[in-house]
Scaffold this motif. Structure first.
Motif, PDB file in Angstrom:
ATOM      1  N   PHE A 141       0.847  -1.180   0.000  1.00  0.00           N
ATOM      2  CA  PHE A 141       0.000   0.000   0.000  1.00  0.00           C
ATOM      3  C   PHE A 141       0.885   1.232   0.000  1.00  0.00           C
ATOM      4  CE2 PHE A 141      -2.534  -3.383   1.641  1.00  0.00           C
ATOM      5  CZ  PHE A 141      -3.851  -3.101   1.294  1.00  0.00           C
ATOM      6  N   ARG A 142       0.317   2.357  -0.410  1.00  0.00           N
ATOM      7  CA  ARG A 142       1.071   3.603  -0.346  1.00  0.00           C
ATOM      8  C   ARG A 142       0.160   4.728   0.123  1.00  0.00           C
ATOM      9  NH1 ARG A 142       2.190   4.445  -6.853  1.00  0.00           N
ATOM     10  NH2 ARG A 142       0.018   4.956  -7.453  1.00  0.00           N
ATOM     11  N   GLN A 143       0.772   5.723   0.725  1.00  0.00           N
ATOM     12  CA  GLN A 143       0.035   6.865   1.235  1.00  0.00           C
ATOM     13  C   GLN A 143       0.826   8.141   0.983  1.00  0.00           C
ATOM     14  OE1 GLN A 143      -1.146   6.595   5.374  1.00  0.00           O
ATOM     15  NE2 GLN A 143      -2.921   7.893   4.974  1.00  0.00           N
ATOM     16  N   ALA A 144       0.234   9.024   0.192  1.00  0.00           N
ATOM     17  CA  ALA A 144       0.808  10.333  -0.072  1.00  0.00           C
ATOM     18  C   ALA A 144       0.232  11.333   0.925  1.00  0.00           C
ATOM     19  CB  ALA A 144       0.507  10.764  -1.506  1.00  0.00           C
ATOM     20  N   PRO A 145       0.925  12.442   1.160  1.00  0.00           N
ATOM     21  CA  PRO A 145       0.433  13.436   2.117  1.00  0.00           C
ATOM     22  C   PRO A 145      -0.982  13.902   1.794  1.00  0.00           C
ATOM     23  CG  PRO A 145       2.690  13.929   1.536  1.00  0.00           C
ATOM     24  CD  PRO A 145       2.240  12.820   0.616  1.00  0.00           C
ATOM     25  N   GLY A 146      -1.850  13.888   2.791  1.00  0.00           N
ATOM     26  CA  GLY A 146      -3.217  14.342   2.623  1.00  0.00           C
ATOM     27  C   GLY A 146      -4.139  13.377   1.911  1.00  0.00           C
ATOM     28  N   LYS A 147      -3.667  12.178   1.594  1.00  0.00           N
ATOM     29  CA  LYS A 147      -4.480  11.211   0.876  1.00  0.00           C
ATOM     30  C   LYS A 147      -4.673   9.940   1.694  1.00  0.00           C
ATOM     31  CE  LYS A 147      -3.244  12.743  -3.775  1.00  0.00           C
ATOM     32  NZ  LYS A 147      -2.760  12.310  -5.115  1.00  0.00           N
ATOM     33  N   GLU A 148      -5.691   9.178   1.315  1.00  0.00           N
ATOM     34  CA  GLU A 148      -5.955   7.901   1.971  1.00  0.00           C
ATOM     35  C   GLU A 148      -4.936   6.861   1.546  1.00  0.00           C
ATOM     36  OE1 GLU A 148      -8.515   9.430   4.221  1.00  0.00           O
ATOM     37  OE2 GLU A 148      -8.595   7.249   4.259  1.00  0.00           O
ATOM     38  N   ARG A 149      -4.755   5.876   2.397  1.00  0.00           N
ATOM     39  CA  ARG A 149      -3.877   4.766   2.059  1.00  0.00           C
ATOM     40  C   ARG A 149      -4.472   3.990   0.885  1.00  0.00           C
ATOM     41  NH1 ARG A 149      -0.814   1.756   6.854  1.00  0.00           N
ATOM     42  NH2 ARG A 149      -0.473   3.998   7.174  1.00  0.00           N
ATOM     43  N   GLU A 150      -3.649   3.717  -0.116  1.00  0.00           N
ATOM     44  CA  GLU A 150      -4.089   3.156  -1.381  1.00  0.00           C
ATOM     45  C   GLU A 150      -3.455   1.801  -1.627  1.00  0.00           C
ATOM     46  OE1 GLU A 150      -3.906   4.503  -6.118  1.00  0.00           O
ATOM     47  OE2 GLU A 150      -2.250   5.010  -4.764  1.00  0.00           O
ATOM     48  N   PHE A 151      -4.254   0.840  -2.061  1.00  0.00           N
ATOM     49  CA  PHE A 151      -3.736  -0.452  -2.481  1.00  0.00           C
ATOM     50  C   PHE A 151      -2.888  -0.291  -3.730  1.00  0.00           C
ATOM     51  CE2 PHE A 151      -4.183  -4.111  -5.310  1.00  0.00           C
ATOM     52  CZ  PHE A 151      -3.734  -5.145  -4.500  1.00  0.00           C
ATOM     53  N   VAL A 152      -1.719  -0.905  -3.743  1.00  0.00           N
ATOM     54  CA  VAL A 152      -0.832  -0.877  -4.894  1.00  0.00           C
ATOM     55  C   VAL A 152      -0.764  -2.244  -5.562  1.00  0.00           C
ATOM     56  CG1 VAL A 152       1.509  -0.450  -5.723  1.00  0.00           C
ATOM     57  CG2 VAL A 152       0.547   0.973  -3.895  1.00  0.00           C
ATOM     58  N   SER A 153      -0.491  -3.270  -4.774  1.00  0.00           N
ATOM     59  CA  SER A 153      -0.335  -4.611  -5.314  1.00  0.00           C
ATOM     60  C   SER A 153      -0.507  -5.636  -4.209  1.00  0.00           C
ATOM     61  CB  SER A 153       1.041  -4.770  -5.963  1.00  0.00           C
ATOM     62  OG  SER A 153       1.178  -6.032  -6.586  1.00  0.00           O
ATOM     63  N   GLY A 154      -0.978  -6.827  -4.570  1.00  0.00           N
ATOM     64  CA  GLY A 154      -1.132  -7.906  -3.620  1.00  0.00           C
ATOM     65  C   GLY A 154      -0.749  -9.233  -4.229  1.00  0.00           C
ATOM     66  N   ILE A 155      -0.430 -10.182  -3.361  1.00  0.00           N
ATOM     67  CA  ILE A 155      -0.007 -11.502  -3.806  1.00  0.00           C
ATOM     68  C   ILE A 155      -0.504 -12.540  -2.808  1.00  0.00           C
ATOM     69  CG2 ILE A 155       2.245 -11.276  -2.655  1.00  0.00           C
ATOM     70  CD1 ILE A 155       3.436 -12.837  -5.063  1.00  0.00           C
ATOM     71  N   SER A 156      -1.010 -13.653  -3.311  1.00  0.00           N
ATOM     72  CA  SER A 156      -1.550 -14.696  -2.463  1.00  0.00           C
ATOM     73  C   SER A 156      -0.428 -15.474  -1.784  1.00  0.00           C
ATOM     74  CB  SER A 156      -2.445 -15.640  -3.271  1.00  0.00           C
ATOM     75  OG  SER A 156      -1.711 -16.275  -4.305  1.00  0.00           O
ATOM     76  N   GLN A 157      -0.821 -16.377  -0.896  1.00  0.00           N
ATOM     77  CA  GLN A 157       0.139 -17.046  -0.018  1.00  0.00           C
ATOM     78  C   GLN A 157       1.279 -17.737  -0.741  1.00  0.00           C
ATOM     79  OE1 GLN A 157      -3.081 -16.741   0.519  1.00  0.00           O
ATOM     80  NE2 GLN A 157      -3.492 -16.569   2.718  1.00  0.00           N
ATOM     81  N   LEU A 158       0.956 -18.419  -1.841  1.00  0.00           N
ATOM     82  CA  LEU A 158       1.980 -19.131  -2.596  1.00  0.00           C
ATOM     83  C   LEU A 158       2.387 -18.410  -3.875  1.00  0.00           C
ATOM     84  CD1 LEU A 158       0.794 -22.822  -2.151  1.00  0.00           C
ATOM     85  CD2 LEU A 158       2.432 -21.524  -0.787  1.00  0.00           C
ATOM     86  N   GLY A 159       1.847 -17.235  -4.097  1.00  0.00           N
ATOM     87  CA  GLY A 159       2.248 -16.424  -5.227  1.00  0.00           C
ATOM     88  C   GLY A 159       1.519 -16.702  -6.521  1.00  0.00           C
TER      89      GLY A 159
END
Length: 123
Positions: free
Chosen positions: A37-55
């Motif tokens: 996740f990423r968060q820029a100043p003044g903004k909500e935390r944003e999903f960037v990328s995800g990966i499951s348990q085994l990829g």
């Protein structure tokens, strides 16, 4: 005690590349789906990328598709985010997170969070 520690952030120019790492301890790493996740100043935390348990399942926010690549090495208890062709709008604090459930875009689904690493992209 569960601990997630991000590293690899820094100050780069537009078009440059960076690789973030997230070292996990205190948990059975392969039992957890992981997210960036990423968060820029003044903004909500944003999903960037995800990966499951085994990829086997991977997802990205549209703005980074084709530029970023998520991966994990369960033998090393480490999550990675390769970031290429960086843009100023990628500037943010980047966090890794872990959850026992499936791959999710929702911050509230994640049980554990790292402290974050700053990525700054100049134009």
């Amino acid at each position: 005690q569960v601990q997630l520690v991000e590293s690899g952030g820094g100050l780069v120019q537009a078009g440059d590349s960076l690789r973030l790492s997230c070292a996990a301890s205190g948990l059975t790493f392969s039992n957890y789906a992981m997210g960036w996740f990423r968060q820029a100043p003044g903004k909500e935390r944003e999903f960037v990328s995800g990966i499951s348990q085994l990829g086997f399942s991977i997802d990205y926010v549209d703005s980074v598709k084709g530029r970023f690549a998520i991966s994990r090495d369960n033998a090393k208890n480490t999550l990675y985010l390769q970031m290429n062709s960086l843009k100023p709008e990628d500037t943010a604090v980047y966090y890794c997170a872990a959850q026992r459930g499936g791959l999710s875009h929702r911050p509230g689904d994640y049980n554990y969070w790292g402290q974050g690493t700053q990525v700054t992209v100049s134009s």
